[in-house]
Design a protein around this motif. Sequence first.
Motif, mmCIF file in Angstrom:
data_model
loop_
_atom_site.group_PDB
_atom_site.id
_atom_site.type_symbol
_atom_site.label_atom_id
_atom_site.label_comp_id
_atom_site.label_asym_id
_atom_site.label_seq_id
_atom_site.Cartn_x
_atom_site.Cartn_y
_atom_site.Cartn_z
ATOM 1 N N PHE A 2 -2.793 3.465 9.983
ATOM 2 C CA PHE A 2 -2.412 3.188 8.597
ATOM 3 C C PHE A 2 -2.486 1.675 8.404
ATOM 4 O O PHE A 2 -1.773 0.936 9.064
ATOM 5 N N GLU A 37 -2.460 5.024 0.078
ATOM 6 C CA GLU A 37 -2.418 4.438 1.418
ATOM 7 C C GLU A 37 -3.837 4.050 1.807
ATOM 8 O O GLU A 37 -4.807 4.718 1.443
ATOM 9 N N ARG A 74 7.188 6.496 2.368
ATOM 10 C CA ARG A 74 7.333 6.967 3.754
ATOM 11 C C ARG A 74 8.682 6.548 4.300
ATOM 12 O O ARG A 74 9.194 5.538 4.109
ATOM 13 N N GLU A 102 -9.116 3.910 0.834
ATOM 14 C CA GLU A 102 -7.850 4.181 0.165
ATOM 15 C C GLU A 102 -7.811 5.651 -0.243
ATOM 16 O O GLU A 102 -8.787 6.183 -0.773
ATOM 17 N N THR A 148 -2.250 0.241 5.207
ATOM 18 C CA THR A 148 -1.229 0.030 4.179
ATOM 19 C C THR A 148 -0.534 1.370 3.963
ATOM 20 O O THR A 148 -1.193 2.337 3.581
ATOM 21 N N LYS A 149 0.778 1.417 4.220
ATOM 22 C CA LYS A 149 1.532 2.654 4.063
ATOM 23 C C LYS A 149 2.165 2.724 2.689
ATOM 24 O O LYS A 149 2.476 1.711 2.074
ATOM 25 N N SER A 150 2.395 3.942 2.254
ATOM 26 C CA SER A 150 3.085 4.174 0.991
ATOM 27 C C SER A 150 4.557 3.781 1.138
ATOM 28 O O SER A 150 5.177 4.042 2.182
#
Length: 75
Positions: free
Chosen positions: A68, A47, A75, A19, A70-72
């Motif tokens: 990725f 992320e 985005r 992370e 887990t994306k923010s």
Amino acid sequence: MLGNWERDGVKVGERFKAEVQEVVFGGAGLVRLGALVVFVEGVAPHEVILGEITQLKSDYCRAKVIEFLTKSPRR
């Protein structure tokens, strides 16, 4: 790049899941692999990425994003 040089058990080309803790001066994301500091371009805080070590230095590493996980939401 320092070839297959190893630091804290990490080698160039090695992949990791981590992370992103924060974005630091210069825009790189900060990831820690134990005590090892890794800078990753093109990421946002919190992320989760699959990264690959691209460069080992005496006091830090650089890596690239492979995926990725887990994306923010930003985005």
